[in-house]
Write a protein that holds these residues in place. Structure first.
Motif, PDB file in Angstrom:
ATOM      1  N   THR A  11       0.851  -1.182   0.000  1.00  0.00           N
ATOM      2  CA  THR A  11       0.000   0.000   0.000  1.00  0.00           C
ATOM      3  C   THR A  11       0.888   1.234   0.000  1.00  0.00           C
ATOM      4  OG1 THR A  11      -1.677  -1.171   1.287  1.00  0.00           O
ATOM      5  CG2 THR A  11      -1.814   1.220   1.247  1.00  0.00           C
ATOM      6  N   LEU A  12       0.495   2.225  -0.796  1.00  0.00           N
ATOM      7  CA  LEU A  12       1.222   3.491  -0.882  1.00  0.00           C
ATOM      8  C   LEU A  12       0.327   4.603  -0.357  1.00  0.00           C
ATOM      9  CD1 LEU A  12       3.750   4.980  -1.954  1.00  0.00           C
ATOM     10  CD2 LEU A  12       2.512   5.265  -4.105  1.00  0.00           C
ATOM     11  N   SER A  13       0.885   5.456   0.488  1.00  0.00           N
ATOM     12  CA  SER A  13       0.108   6.547   1.071  1.00  0.00           C
ATOM     13  C   SER A  13       0.921   7.836   1.077  1.00  0.00           C
ATOM     14  CB  SER A  13      -0.288   6.205   2.505  1.00  0.00           C
ATOM     15  OG  SER A  13      -0.966   7.297   3.096  1.00  0.00           O
ATOM     16  N   SER A  14       0.238   8.951   0.819  1.00  0.00           N
ATOM     17  CA  SER A  14       0.872  10.266   0.963  1.00  0.00           C
ATOM     18  C   SER A  14       0.368  10.977   2.215  1.00  0.00           C
ATOM     19  CB  SER A  14       0.612  11.126  -0.277  1.00  0.00           C
ATOM     20  OG  SER A  14      -0.776  11.344  -0.444  1.00  0.00           O
ATOM     21  N   ASP A  15      -0.360  10.274   3.046  1.00  0.00           N
ATOM     22  CA  ASP A  15      -0.867  10.832   4.294  1.00  0.00           C
ATOM     23  C   ASP A  15       0.292  10.989   5.281  1.00  0.00           C
ATOM     24  OD1 ASP A  15      -2.085  11.432   6.715  1.00  0.00           O
ATOM     25  OD2 ASP A  15      -3.455   9.716   6.675  1.00  0.00           O
ATOM     26  N   PRO A  16       0.586  12.215   5.718  1.00  0.00           N
ATOM     27  CA  PRO A  16       1.692  12.403   6.668  1.00  0.00           C
ATOM     28  C   PRO A  16       1.533  11.579   7.943  1.00  0.00           C
ATOM     29  CG  PRO A  16       0.906  14.519   5.859  1.00  0.00           C
ATOM     30  CD  PRO A  16      -0.058  13.474   5.367  1.00  0.00           C
ATOM     31  N   ALA A  17       0.296  11.334   8.355  1.00  0.00           N
ATOM     32  CA  ALA A  17       0.056  10.545   9.566  1.00  0.00           C
ATOM     33  C   ALA A  17       0.416   9.079   9.372  1.00  0.00           C
ATOM     34  CB  ALA A  17      -1.405  10.671   9.994  1.00  0.00           C
ATOM     35  N   ALA A  18       0.541   8.638   8.134  1.00  0.00           N
ATOM     36  CA  ALA A  18       0.866   7.235   7.862  1.00  0.00           C
ATOM     37  C   ALA A  18       2.356   6.937   7.966  1.00  0.00           C
ATOM     38  CB  ALA A  18       0.367   6.838   6.468  1.00  0.00           C
ATOM     39  N   LEU A  19       3.180   7.959   7.989  1.00  0.00           N
ATOM     40  CA  LEU A  19       4.632   7.755   8.048  1.00  0.00           C
ATOM     41  C   LEU A  19       5.071   7.143   9.374  1.00  0.00           C
ATOM     42  CD1 LEU A  19       5.990  11.048   6.501  1.00  0.00           C
ATOM     43  CD2 LEU A  19       6.503   8.753   5.687  1.00  0.00           C
ATOM     44  N   ASP A  20       5.926   6.147   9.293  1.00  0.00           N
ATOM     45  CA  ASP A  20       6.572   5.576  10.471  1.00  0.00           C
ATOM     46  C   ASP A  20       7.985   6.157  10.497  1.00  0.00           C
ATOM     47  OD1 ASP A  20       8.026   4.051  12.294  1.00  0.00           O
ATOM     48  OD2 ASP A  20       7.112   2.155  11.679  1.00  0.00           O
ATOM     49  N   VAL A  21       8.154   7.248  11.221  1.00  0.00           N
ATOM     50  CA  VAL A  21       9.438   7.959  11.224  1.00  0.00           C
ATOM     51  C   VAL A  21      10.573   7.055  11.675  1.00  0.00           C
ATOM     52  CG1 VAL A  21      10.717   9.920  12.174  1.00  0.00           C
ATOM     53  CG2 VAL A  21       8.336  10.203  11.472  1.00  0.00           C
ATOM     54  N   ASP A  22      10.321   6.155  12.613  1.00  0.00           N
ATOM     55  CA  ASP A  22      11.376   5.234  13.055  1.00  0.00           C
ATOM     56  C   ASP A  22      11.822   4.322  11.917  1.00  0.00           C
ATOM     57  OD1 ASP A  22      11.527   6.206  15.693  1.00  0.00           O
ATOM     58  OD2 ASP A  22       9.876   4.901  16.329  1.00  0.00           O
ATOM     59  N   ALA A  23      10.872   3.814  11.135  1.00  0.00           N
ATOM     60  CA  ALA A  23      11.215   2.950   9.995  1.00  0.00           C
ATOM     61  C   ALA A  23      11.952   3.736   8.926  1.00  0.00           C
ATOM     62  CB  ALA A  23       9.953   2.312   9.413  1.00  0.00           C
ATOM     63  N   VAL A  24      11.481   4.950   8.648  1.00  0.00           N
ATOM     64  CA  VAL A  24      12.155   5.787   7.649  1.00  0.00           C
ATOM     65  C   VAL A  24      13.575   6.095   8.110  1.00  0.00           C
ATOM     66  CG1 VAL A  24      12.134   8.018   6.462  1.00  0.00           C
ATOM     67  CG2 VAL A  24       9.995   6.753   6.785  1.00  0.00           C
ATOM     68  N   HIS A  25      13.727   6.444   9.372  1.00  0.00           N
ATOM     69  CA  HIS A  25      15.065   6.721   9.893  1.00  0.00           C
ATOM     70  C   HIS A  25      15.968   5.496   9.774  1.00  0.00           C
ATOM     71  CE1 HIS A  25      18.041   6.931  13.246  1.00  0.00           C
ATOM     72  NE2 HIS A  25      18.351   7.987  12.519  1.00  0.00           N
ATOM     73  N   ALA A  26      15.451   4.329  10.088  1.00  0.00           N
ATOM     74  CA  ALA A  26      16.252   3.103   9.993  1.00  0.00           C
ATOM     75  C   ALA A  26      16.735   2.878   8.557  1.00  0.00           C
ATOM     76  CB  ALA A  26      15.444   1.902  10.477  1.00  0.00           C
ATOM     77  N   MET A  27      15.887   3.177   7.580  1.00  0.00           N
ATOM     78  CA  MET A  27      16.289   3.007   6.185  1.00  0.00           C
ATOM     79  C   MET A  27      17.272   4.090   5.761  1.00  0.00           C
ATOM     80  SD  MET A  27      12.796   1.758   4.240  1.00  0.00           S
ATOM     81  CE  MET A  27      11.591   2.786   5.087  1.00  0.00           C
ATOM     82  N   LEU A  28      16.921   5.352   5.988  1.00  0.00           N
ATOM     83  CA  LEU A  28      17.755   6.443   5.489  1.00  0.00           C
ATOM     84  C   LEU A  28      19.096   6.547   6.195  1.00  0.00           C
ATOM     85  CD1 LEU A  28      15.175   9.307   4.849  1.00  0.00           C
ATOM     86  CD2 LEU A  28      16.163   7.677   3.212  1.00  0.00           C
ATOM     87  N   SER A  29      19.177   6.130   7.430  1.00  0.00           N
ATOM     88  CA  SER A  29      20.446   6.250   8.157  1.00  0.00           C
ATOM     89  C   SER A  29      21.532   5.353   7.579  1.00  0.00           C
ATOM     90  CB  SER A  29      20.245   5.970   9.646  1.00  0.00           C
ATOM     91  OG  SER A  29      19.853   4.630   9.849  1.00  0.00           O
ATOM     92  N   ARG A  30      21.155   4.439   6.676  1.00  0.00           N
ATOM     93  CA  ARG A  30      22.173   3.613   6.023  1.00  0.00           C
ATOM     94  C   ARG A  30      22.264   3.889   4.520  1.00  0.00           C
ATOM     95  NH1 ARG A  30      17.993   0.019   7.549  1.00  0.00           N
ATOM     96  NH2 ARG A  30      17.133  -1.144   5.815  1.00  0.00           N
ATOM     97  N   ALA A  31      21.533   4.899   4.032  1.00  0.00           N
ATOM     98  CA  ALA A  31      21.608   5.285   2.625  1.00  0.00           C
ATOM     99  C   ALA A  31      22.900   6.049   2.366  1.00  0.00           C
ATOM    100  CB  ALA A  31      20.404   6.155   2.259  1.00  0.00           C
ATOM    101  N   TYR A  32      23.488   5.856   1.194  1.00  0.00           N
ATOM    102  CA  TYR A  32      24.786   6.474   0.905  1.00  0.00           C
ATOM    103  C   TYR A  32      24.749   8.001   0.972  1.00  0.00           C
ATOM    104  CZ  TYR A  32      23.310   7.594  -3.910  1.00  0.00           C
ATOM    105  OH  TYR A  32      22.666   8.089  -5.006  1.00  0.00           O
ATOM    106  N   TRP A  33      23.602   8.622   0.702  1.00  0.00           N
ATOM    107  CA  TRP A  33      23.540  10.075   0.646  1.00  0.00           C
ATOM    108  C   TRP A  33      23.296  10.725   2.004  1.00  0.00           C
ATOM    109  CZ3 TRP A  33      19.933   6.833  -1.505  1.00  0.00           C
ATOM    110  CH2 TRP A  33      18.657   6.861  -0.956  1.00  0.00           C
TER     111      TRP A  33
END
Length: 152
Positions: free
Chosen positions: A12-34
């Motif tokens: 499922t894809l959502s653009s609802d800001p309330a749907a974001l799991d900031v902890d999950a996003v942080h876990a992914m982005l904290s290991r991204a090369y950029w």
């Protein structure tokens, strides 16, 4: 909210800001090369001030497995950044779907310019109309590589 099935799983894809799991996003982005090592509070602030799309795997336990974020004034310009899929969900065309669905959002229609930067995913973005900069000599930037690593 859009849905797709890939690899025997429903997403499922959502653009609802309330749907974001900031902890999950942080876990992914904290290991991204950029943005390796980016602090959680920076991720939360960036998501709060952007048009962000969260991709959820509906297989139990339900979890966020992808993100795409547009920094935009929603009138003339947008910068696509932070496109990331969890490693366990790559190779299914989900990144392509995520970007394609995001580009259809009403707030991204009629913009004069959209840009992005990528080290290795040029073919994916080209499928959606992105091309190399026509006049790179007009662009300028301030770059602070490893900014978040230095604060760790």
């Amino acid at each position: 909210m859009q849905q797709i099935e890939r690899g025997g799983r429903r997403y499922t894809l959502s653009s609802d800001p309330a749907a974001l799991d900031v902890d999950a996003v942080h876990a992914m982005l904290s290991r991204a090369y950029w943005c390796e090592g980016i602090p959680r509070e920076v991720v939360a602030k960036a998501m709060a001030h952007s048009l962000a799309f969260s991709l959820w795997c509906e297989e139990a336990p339900r979890r966020q497995v992808g993100i795409a974020r547009w920094v935009t004034d929603r009138a003339t310009f947008a910068y696509l950044c932070d496109v990331f899929l969890h490693e366990d969900h790559r190779g299914l065309g989900l990144g392509d779907w995520l970007v394609g669905q995001g580009l259809q959002h009403p707030d991204l229609q009629g913009l004069r310019r959209q840009v992005l930067f990528t080290a290795d995913m040029h073919a994916l973005y080209a499928r959606h109309g992105f091309t190399p900069l026509k006049t790179p000599e007009r662009g300028m930037e301030i770059v602070r590589p490893n900014l978040y690593k230095a604060k760790a």
